[in-house]
Design a protein around this motif. Structure first.
Motif, PDB file in Angstrom:
ATOM      1  N   LEU A  96       0.822  -1.218   0.000  1.00  0.00           N
ATOM      2  CA  LEU A  96       0.000   0.000   0.000  1.00  0.00           C
ATOM      3  C   LEU A  96       0.854   1.266   0.000  1.00  0.00           C
ATOM      4  CD1 LEU A  96      -2.899  -1.124   2.357  1.00  0.00           C
ATOM      5  CD2 LEU A  96      -2.883  -1.019  -0.145  1.00  0.00           C
ATOM      6  N   PHE A  97       2.025   1.218   0.614  1.00  0.00           N
ATOM      7  CA  PHE A  97       2.955   2.354   0.572  1.00  0.00           C
ATOM      8  C   PHE A  97       3.339   2.657  -0.873  1.00  0.00           C
ATOM      9  CE2 PHE A  97       7.337   3.753   0.065  1.00  0.00           C
ATOM     10  CZ  PHE A  97       7.343   4.932   0.807  1.00  0.00           C
ATOM     11  N   TRP A  98       3.753   1.628  -1.620  1.00  0.00           N
ATOM     12  CA  TRP A  98       4.190   1.856  -3.000  1.00  0.00           C
ATOM     13  C   TRP A  98       3.032   2.272  -3.897  1.00  0.00           C
ATOM     14  CZ3 TRP A  98       8.754   3.269  -3.867  1.00  0.00           C
ATOM     15  CH2 TRP A  98       9.821   2.797  -3.103  1.00  0.00           C
ATOM     16  N   ILE A  99       1.850   1.745  -3.661  1.00  0.00           N
ATOM     17  CA  ILE A  99       0.678   2.196  -4.423  1.00  0.00           C
ATOM     18  C   ILE A  99       0.486   3.695  -4.189  1.00  0.00           C
ATOM     19  CG2 ILE A  99      -1.847   2.077  -4.571  1.00  0.00           C
ATOM     20  CD1 ILE A  99      -1.556  -0.973  -4.029  1.00  0.00           C
ATOM     21  N   HIS A 100       0.577   4.103  -2.938  1.00  0.00           N
ATOM     22  CA  HIS A 100       0.441   5.529  -2.610  1.00  0.00           C
ATOM     23  C   HIS A 100       1.512   6.357  -3.320  1.00  0.00           C
ATOM     24  CE1 HIS A 100      -0.296   9.139  -0.232  1.00  0.00           C
ATOM     25  NE2 HIS A 100       1.024   9.230  -0.112  1.00  0.00           N
ATOM     26  N   MET A 101       2.743   5.877  -3.317  1.00  0.00           N
ATOM     27  CA  MET A 101       3.832   6.638  -3.936  1.00  0.00           C
ATOM     28  C   MET A 101       3.639   6.741  -5.458  1.00  0.00           C
ATOM     29  SD  MET A 101       5.393   7.688  -1.342  1.00  0.00           S
ATOM     30  CE  MET A 101       6.923   8.412  -1.902  1.00  0.00           C
ATOM     31  N   VAL A 102       3.154   5.685  -6.088  1.00  0.00           N
ATOM     32  CA  VAL A 102       2.881   5.734  -7.533  1.00  0.00           C
ATOM     33  C   VAL A 102       1.754   6.723  -7.810  1.00  0.00           C
ATOM     34  CG1 VAL A 102       2.059   4.413  -9.527  1.00  0.00           C
ATOM     35  CG2 VAL A 102       3.773   3.415  -7.995  1.00  0.00           C
ATOM     36  N   GLN A 103       0.716   6.685  -7.000  1.00  0.00           N
ATOM     37  CA  GLN A 103      -0.388   7.639  -7.172  1.00  0.00           C
ATOM     38  C   GLN A 103       0.108   9.075  -6.991  1.00  0.00           C
ATOM     39  OE1 GLN A 103      -2.946   5.869  -4.187  1.00  0.00           O
ATOM     40  NE2 GLN A 103      -4.312   5.033  -5.765  1.00  0.00           N
ATOM     41  N   GLN A 104       0.947   9.302  -5.998  1.00  0.00           N
ATOM     42  CA  GLN A 104       1.509  10.632  -5.763  1.00  0.00           C
ATOM     43  C   GLN A 104       2.362  11.083  -6.940  1.00  0.00           C
ATOM     44  OE1 GLN A 104      -0.569  11.740  -3.178  1.00  0.00           O
ATOM     45  NE2 GLN A 104       1.239  12.975  -2.891  1.00  0.00           N
ATOM     46  N   PHE A 105       3.165  10.180  -7.454  1.00  0.00           N
ATOM     47  CA  PHE A 105       3.999  10.491  -8.611  1.00  0.00           C
ATOM     48  C   PHE A 105       3.138  10.930  -9.794  1.00  0.00           C
ATOM     49  CE2 PHE A 105       5.453   8.904 -12.708  1.00  0.00           C
ATOM     50  CZ  PHE A 105       6.627   9.619 -12.883  1.00  0.00           C
ATOM     51  N   LEU A 106       2.099  10.164 -10.082  1.00  0.00           N
ATOM     52  CA  LEU A 106       1.221  10.500 -11.210  1.00  0.00           C
ATOM     53  C   LEU A 106       0.548  11.855 -10.998  1.00  0.00           C
ATOM     54  CD1 LEU A 106      -0.370   6.993 -11.843  1.00  0.00           C
ATOM     55  CD2 LEU A 106       1.179   8.225 -13.391  1.00  0.00           C
ATOM     56  N   ALA A 107       0.059  12.094  -9.794  1.00  0.00           N
ATOM     57  CA  ALA A 107      -0.613  13.370  -9.500  1.00  0.00           C
ATOM     58  C   ALA A 107       0.369  14.542  -9.572  1.00  0.00           C
ATOM     59  CB  ALA A 107      -1.261  13.310  -8.122  1.00  0.00           C
ATOM     60  N   GLN A 108       1.543  14.353  -9.013  1.00  0.00           N
ATOM     61  CA  GLN A 108       2.552  15.407  -8.976  1.00  0.00           C
ATOM     62  C   GLN A 108       3.008  15.806 -10.379  1.00  0.00           C
ATOM     63  OE1 GLN A 108       6.147  14.175  -6.907  1.00  0.00           O
ATOM     64  NE2 GLN A 108       6.099  16.088  -5.739  1.00  0.00           N
ATOM     65  N   HIS A 109       3.065  14.832 -11.263  1.00  0.00           N
ATOM     66  CA  HIS A 109       3.533  15.088 -12.629  1.00  0.00           C
ATOM     67  C   HIS A 109       2.382  15.245 -13.627  1.00  0.00           C
ATOM     68  CE1 HIS A 109       7.161  13.532 -10.687  1.00  0.00           C
ATOM     69  NE2 HIS A 109       7.795  14.284 -11.551  1.00  0.00           N
ATOM     70  N   CYS A 110       1.145  15.282 -13.098  1.00  0.00           N
ATOM     71  CA  CYS A 110      -0.051  15.438 -13.942  1.00  0.00           C
ATOM     72  C   CYS A 110      -0.066  14.418 -15.073  1.00  0.00           C
ATOM     73  CB  CYS A 110      -0.148  16.866 -14.490  1.00  0.00           C
ATOM     74  SG  CYS A 110      -0.277  18.106 -13.210  1.00  0.00           S
ATOM     75  N   LEU A 111       0.184  13.164 -14.699  1.00  0.00           N
ATOM     76  CA  LEU A 111       0.224  12.089 -15.687  1.00  0.00           C
ATOM     77  C   LEU A 111      -0.896  11.098 -15.428  1.00  0.00           C
ATOM     78  CD1 LEU A 111       4.057  11.384 -15.580  1.00  0.00           C
ATOM     79  CD2 LEU A 111       2.821  12.530 -17.421  1.00  0.00           C
ATOM     80  N   ASN A 112      -1.369  10.484 -16.497  1.00  0.00           N
ATOM     81  CA  ASN A 112      -2.330   9.405 -16.384  1.00  0.00           C
ATOM     82  C   ASN A 112      -2.139   8.449 -17.557  1.00  0.00           C
ATOM     83  OD1 ASN A 112      -4.332   7.904 -15.196  1.00  0.00           O
ATOM     84  ND2 ASN A 112      -5.968   8.938 -16.305  1.00  0.00           N
TER      85      ASN A 112
END
Length: 140
Positions: free
Chosen positions: A77-93
């Motif tokens: 769950l930590f890594w899922i959170h970090m991937v989600q944060q990365f995508l949000a921070q870089h405005c990527l989907n």
């Protein structure tokens, strides 16, 4: 480093059908699979697919969950959170080679959870079997 979307899709298929060799089930591949699911499914479905997929992959490869090895709920769950944060921070989907290669560059350190958790807390049975909150600093 990935160069084609086909590489990524083949990797996810190998993970799903449990043909990915255990020696290739690396931190970078974990991140790749997580990003792929997060981009392709609604949030809760992606999380469930990642969790269940890892558990099924482990079972197919006779990787048992014990107090010192196997599936780890908090780390997952930590890594899922970090991937989600990365995508949000870089405005990527998107799930393409450039996005995944950048994710790996930013989150490629498998020791990153220890910036947020003490070793004792993260390596506890409680953390392995259920989500526990960080005790060193809050997640971003």
């Amino acid at each position: 480093m990935y160069t084609t979307t086909n590489e990524i899709e083949s990797l996810v298929r190998a993970f799903e059908d449990h043909t990915l060799p255990r020696s290739q089930w690396t931190h970078q591949v974990h991140l790749t699979v997580a990003l792929w699911y997060i981009v392709h499914y609604p949030q809760q479905e992606a999380i469930q697919r990642i969790r269940k997929g890892i558990q099924q992959y482990n079972a197919a490869n006779e990787i048992q969950t014990t107090p010192t090895g196997g599936y780890h709920e908090t780390i997952t769950l930590f890594w899922i959170h970090m991937v989600q944060q990365f995508l949000a921070q870089h405005c990527l989907n998107t799930c393409n080679p450039e996005t995944i290669n950048t994710l790996i560059h930013h989150c490629g350190d498998p020791a990153l959870p220890f910036r947020y958790y003490s070793r004792d807390r993260l390596m506890s049975w409680e953390a392995r079997s259920t989500w526990v909150e960080p005790d060193v600093q809050k997640l971003p």
